[in-house]
Design an enzyme around this catalytic site. Structure first.
Site: not given
Ligand code: HEM
Ligand SMILES: Nc1cccc2nccn12
Length: 290
Positions: A45, A49, A188
């Site tokens: 992530r 970002h 979960w």
């Molecule tokens: C519409 C596009 C996207 C939105 C709105 C979005 C939003 C989010 C949100 C709100 C979370 C939860 C964060 C948390 O509560 O810790 C999350 C987690 C995550 N996102 Fe996205 N995301 C998007 C696209 C992507 C992309 C393009 C990638 C990577 C190529 C990605 C990888 C991840 C990963 C790996 C997590 C899990 C992080 C963790 O377990 O701490 N996301 N995302």
């Protein structure tokens, strides 16, 4: 502004493989993070970002300048929770102080993905740290409380196709959401640290119920403990996106190939890599006699 890659002076692919190995070994050592999910997902992530502030209209933001290291970007509400990944990488930077932050953040994601059995992502070094003045303003990252039109419009800033957008969001097979970070919670028990096409399989096959979270967000929950955010769910509500969701649910190899290409494009967006810049395909720890 033009971002031209300059490989760190005198460094070879082997030097970057050593950084990869240090990150991979630390992921194994620090396995208790986030109830034993480990640091893999949050490192992926962070790489997204750090690259996701890119704007092709003026070539600002993006992974090149490593501006995530500055407080304005570290403290962007959209980056809540990524401080854990930043702290994880600090001792790596101390061990290899010659590496740029842009290279470190992107390499962290590639290492994590490959060590979680994801596809091999060819990676090029040479991002150069930019000064604090180059830090983009907050608010460039996407908001999950939206539908397909928002998602399609958001990714226009990167020049991504519908297919690349669906592939990239497949990264949500990894890790979980955390109420304190984003106002979403879950999945979960089912949170994973192995890369696969299960995000698409679940999206199509689970029974979904739309519910409100305690933060007032909407999320879709399934009886077996999976969850989707509105922007996740949008991928099955939009007929064009749905075509790719089905393709990826049916064929993990095709998903891995398309994800690899889109993720590489994300991490390199807006950067000009001169002739002779090495393209490195890192060996996983398993592939090296350890
Ligand atoms: C519409 C596009 C996207 C939105 C709105 C979005 C939003 C989010 C949100 C709100 C979370 C939860 C964060 C948390 O509560 O810790 C999350 C987690 C995550 N996102 Fe996205 N995301 C998007 C696209 C992507 C992309 C393009 C990638 C990577 C190529 C990605 C990888 C991840 C990963 C790996 C997590 C899990 C992080 C963790 O377990 O701490 N996301 N995302
Ligand atoms: N694991 C995970 C992380 C982030 C978003 C998301 N949506 C569905 C699952 N998921």
């Amino acid at each position: 502004a033009l971002r031209v890659a300059e490989v760190e002076k005198g460094k070879t692919p082997e030097d970057f493989q050593q950084v990869y190995n240090a990150i991979a070994k630390k992921i194994i050592d620090d396995d208790e993070y986030d109830n034993y999910i480990g640091y893999g997902p949050v490192l992926v992530r962070l790489s997204w970002h750090s690259a996701g502030t890119f704007d092709k209209n003026d070539n600002s933001g993006g992974s090149y300048g490593g501006t995530y290291r500055f407080p304005k970007e570290t403290n962007d509400p959209s980056n809540k929770g990524l401080q854990n990944a930043k702290a994880f990488l600090e001792p790596i930077y101390e061990q290899f102080p010659w590496i740029s932050h842009g290279d470190l953040y992107t390499l962290g994601g590639v290492t994590a993905l490959q060590e979680m059995q994801g596809p091999k992502v060819p990676w090029r070094p040479g991002r150069v740290d930019l000064p604090e003045s180059a830090t983009p303003e907050n608010g460039r990252l996407p908001d999950a409380e939206n539908g397909a039109d928002y998602v399609r419009n958001f990714f226009k800033r990167f020049g991504f196709t519908d297919q690349e957008v669906v592939a990239l969001i497949g990264a949500h097979a990894l890790g979980k959401t955390h109420m304190a970070n984003s106002g979403y919670e879950g999945p979960w028990g089912a949170a994973t640290n192995t890369f696969s096409n299960e995000f698409f399989v679940n999206l199509l096959n689970e029974q979904w119920k739309k519910e409100k979270t305690e933060a007032g967000n909407s999320q879709y929950n399934s009886p077996s403990g999976f969850m989707m955010m509105p922007t996740d769910f949008a991928l099955k509500e939009d007929n064009t996106y749905l075509k790719y969701v089905k393709k990826y649910a049916e064929n993990q190899d095709v998903f891995f190939e398309d994800f690899k290409n889109a993720y590489k494009k994300l991490l390199e967006n807006g950067i000009e890599f001169p002739e002779g810049t090495p393209t490195i395909v890192f060996k996983t720890l398993d592939e090296q006699e350890q």
